[in-house]
Design a protein around this motif. Structure first.
Motif, PDB file in Angstrom:
ATOM      1  N   TYR A 122      18.251  27.382 -38.458  1.00 16.81           N
ATOM      2  CA  TYR A 122      19.056  26.266 -37.109  1.00 16.81           C
ATOM      3  C   TYR A 122      17.264  26.003 -36.365  1.00 16.81           C
ATOM      4  CZ  TYR A 122      20.404  24.473 -32.493  1.00 16.81           C
ATOM      5  OH  TYR A 122      20.013  24.289 -31.276  1.00 16.81           O
ATOM      6  N   TYR A 165      12.229  21.686 -28.902  1.00 14.39           N
ATOM      7  CA  TYR A 165      11.976  21.831 -27.036  1.00 14.39           C
ATOM      8  C   TYR A 165      11.024  21.106 -26.559  1.00 14.39           C
ATOM      9  CZ  TYR A 165      15.831  25.209 -27.044  1.00 14.39           C
ATOM     10  OH  TYR A 165      17.208  25.764 -26.813  1.00 14.39           O
ATOM     11  N   GLY A 217      11.359  23.712 -17.360  1.00 17.10           N
ATOM     12  CA  GLY A 217      11.489  25.092 -17.928  1.00 17.10           C
ATOM     13  C   GLY A 217      11.401  23.978 -19.872  1.00 17.10           C
ATOM     14  N   PRO A 218      11.476  24.406 -20.637  1.00 15.13           N
ATOM     15  CA  PRO A 218      11.629  24.076 -21.548  1.00 15.13           C
ATOM     16  C   PRO A 218      12.884  22.972 -22.065  1.00 15.13           C
ATOM     17  CG  PRO A 218      10.535  26.692 -22.709  1.00 15.13           C
ATOM     18  CD  PRO A 218      11.674  26.301 -20.679  1.00 15.13           C
ATOM     19  N   LEU A 230      16.069  20.897 -24.418  1.00 16.64           N
ATOM     20  CA  LEU A 230      15.965  20.501 -25.986  1.00 16.64           C
ATOM     21  C   LEU A 230      15.799  19.547 -26.212  1.00 16.64           C
ATOM     22  CD1 LEU A 230      17.031  21.612 -28.588  1.00 16.64           C
ATOM     23  CD2 LEU A 230      19.575  20.875 -27.623  1.00 16.64           C
ATOM     24  N   TYR A 275      21.346  35.300 -33.545  1.00 15.55           N
ATOM     25  CA  TYR A 275      20.873  33.865 -33.298  1.00 15.55           C
ATOM     26  C   TYR A 275      19.404  33.531 -31.941  1.00 15.55           C
ATOM     27  CZ  TYR A 275      26.038  33.530 -34.200  1.00 15.55           C
ATOM     28  OH  TYR A 275      26.791  33.735 -35.150  1.00 15.55           O
ATOM     29  N   TYR A 325      13.183  35.137 -20.676  1.00 15.34           N
ATOM     30  CA  TYR A 325      11.712  35.034 -21.597  1.00 15.34           C
ATOM     31  C   TYR A 325      10.426  34.901 -20.408  1.00 15.34           C
ATOM     32  CZ  TYR A 325      14.833  32.296 -26.117  1.00 15.34           C
ATOM     33  OH  TYR A 325      15.788  32.171 -26.600  1.00 15.34           O
ATOM     34  N   ILE A 383      11.413  35.772 -26.320  1.00 16.12           N
ATOM     35  CA  ILE A 383      12.728  36.349 -25.598  1.00 16.12           C
ATOM     36  C   ILE A 383      12.491  37.602 -25.719  1.00 16.12           C
ATOM     37  CG2 ILE A 383      13.384  36.968 -27.884  1.00 16.12           C
ATOM     38  CD1 ILE A 383      14.768  35.823 -25.552  1.00 16.12           C
ATOM     39  N   ILE A 392      20.577  41.184 -27.518  1.00 17.33           N
ATOM     40  CA  ILE A 392      19.081  41.379 -27.541  1.00 17.33           C
ATOM     41  C   ILE A 392      18.140  42.630 -26.612  1.00 17.33           C
ATOM     42  CG2 ILE A 392      16.937  40.358 -27.807  1.00 17.33           C
ATOM     43  CD1 ILE A 392      18.658  37.647 -28.700  1.00 17.33           C
ATOM     44  N   GLU A 425      14.569  43.476 -26.877  1.00 16.80           N
ATOM     45  CA  GLU A 425      12.984  42.555 -27.287  1.00 16.80           C
ATOM     46  C   GLU A 425      12.562  44.182 -26.686  1.00 16.80           C
ATOM     47  OE1 GLU A 425      11.958  41.315 -30.369  1.00 16.80           O
ATOM     48  OE2 GLU A 425      14.273  41.835 -30.213  1.00 16.80           O
ATOM     49  N   VAL A 468      26.323  32.661 -28.056  1.00 18.96           N
ATOM     50  CA  VAL A 468      25.402  33.150 -28.940  1.00 18.96           C
ATOM     51  C   VAL A 468      25.326  31.990 -29.499  1.00 18.96           C
ATOM     52  CG1 VAL A 468      24.970  34.574 -31.115  1.00 18.96           C
ATOM     53  CG2 VAL A 468      26.094  35.361 -28.235  1.00 18.96           C
ATOM     54  N   GLY A 469      23.731  31.977 -30.259  1.00 18.94           N
ATOM     55  CA  GLY A 469      23.156  30.818 -30.953  1.00 18.94           C
ATOM     56  C   GLY A 469      24.001  28.980 -31.296  1.00 18.94           C
ATOM     57  N   THR A 522      23.142  25.880 -28.110  1.00 21.10           N
ATOM     58  CA  THR A 522      21.865  25.196 -27.710  1.00 21.10           C
ATOM     59  C   THR A 522      22.031  26.335 -26.078  1.00 21.10           C
ATOM     60  OG1 THR A 522      21.952  23.081 -28.640  1.00 21.10           O
ATOM     61  CG2 THR A 522      20.852  23.298 -26.293  1.00 21.10           C
ATOM     62  N   GLN A 523      20.451  26.501 -26.407  1.00 23.58           N
ATOM     63  CA  GLN A 523      20.350  27.345 -25.132  1.00 23.58           C
ATOM     64  C   GLN A 523      19.537  26.481 -23.630  1.00 23.58           C
ATOM     65  OE1 GLN A 523      17.316  30.322 -26.347  1.00 23.58           O
ATOM     66  NE2 GLN A 523      18.764  31.612 -27.245  1.00 23.58           N
ATOM     67  N   PHE A 531      17.293  26.063 -20.271  1.00 27.61           N
ATOM     68  CA  PHE A 531      16.280  26.764 -19.614  1.00 27.61           C
ATOM     69  C   PHE A 531      16.788  26.019 -18.177  1.00 27.61           C
ATOM     70  CE2 PHE A 531      13.887  29.108 -22.858  1.00 27.61           C
ATOM     71  CZ  PHE A 531      13.607  28.395 -23.962  1.00 27.61           C
TER      72      PHE A 531
END
Lengths: 114, 112
Positions: free
Chosen positions: A32, A36, A43-44, A46, A100, B35, B45, B56, B58, B97-98, B100-101, B103
């Motif tokens: 995928y 952005y 903020g970023p 899409l 993801y 983030y 992230i 998650i 990190e 999950v997975g 489009t995010q 912000f």
């Protein structure tokens, strides 16, 4: 280890010109690839995204070209406008990895001059 | 209608202090993220929660602790702030999950 390499770091384009930003990835599990757009102080957001089952995706003036064998993808902005001036990030993620997690490129600052 | 909101927008504090950043999403999403964007604009992230569970985590100092009281909120608490923590912190959410995010507007943290 940077998994997504983005170039150029900055780009200046005349109004009406074509802006091209390139990204290369290393992890063949990535499936995928979103782009952005980030304006200063925001903020970023899409812009457009592609999955590796197609080689190109177009939305208005924005096109993603994808080359699976070369592990590269690029963003083309046709008829660039001053309002397109922003920082653009490519990213990649892998559903197969289960997390993801989006890995971002380092960004390209685009300036479109009148 | 703000989809992903963060408070505060700006946070200036002294080294050694403890501070929190709050994030709320009204999109009905199941997954939320934190983030960090450094001075060179690099986005990395830090944490991700799905249905209030950490998925998650990190490699960040354990001075950073996320807390998700419910699916719509993901707060970030930072203990013993250091100069290197100065950055813009973004919250994001996605339907699953997975996906489009989306912000938030970011919180600019400055540690003096």
């Amino acid at each position: 280890q940077q998994q997504v390499k983005q170039s150029p770091q900055s780009l200046i384009v005349q109004k009406g010109g074509i802006s091209i930003i390139n990204c290369a990835y290393e992890n063949t599990a990535f499936d995928y690839f979103p782009w952005y757009q980030q304006f200063p102080g925001k903020g970023p957001a899409l812009l457009i995204a592609i999955r590796p089952d197609v080689s190109e995706k177009k939305e208005g003036r924005f096109t993603i070209s994808f080359n699976k064998s070369a592990k590269q993808f690029s963003l083309h902005i046709m008829d660039s406008q001053p309002g397109d001036s922003a920082t653009y990030f490519c990213a990649a993620s892998s559903a197969g990895a289960g997390s993801y997690q989006l890995t971002f490129g380092k960004g390209t600052k685009l300036s479109v001059i009148p | 209608d703000t989809a992903v909101s963060q408070t505060p927008k700006y946070l200036v504090t002294q080294m050694g202090n403890d501070k929190s950043i709050k994030c709320e999403q009204n999109l009905g999403h199941d997954t939320m993220y934190w983030y960090k964007q450094d001075s060179k604009k690099f986005l990395k992230i830090m944490f991700s929660y799905n249905n209030k569970e950490l998925i998650i985590n990190e490699t960040v100092p354990n001075r950073f602790s996320p807390k998700s009281p419910d699916k719509a909120h993901l707060n970030l608490h930072i203990n013993s702030l250091e100069l290197g923590d100065s950055a813009v912190y973004f919250c994001a959410s996605s339907p699953q999950v997975g996906d489009t995010q989306y912000f938030g507007p970011g919180t600019r943290l400055t540690v003096l």
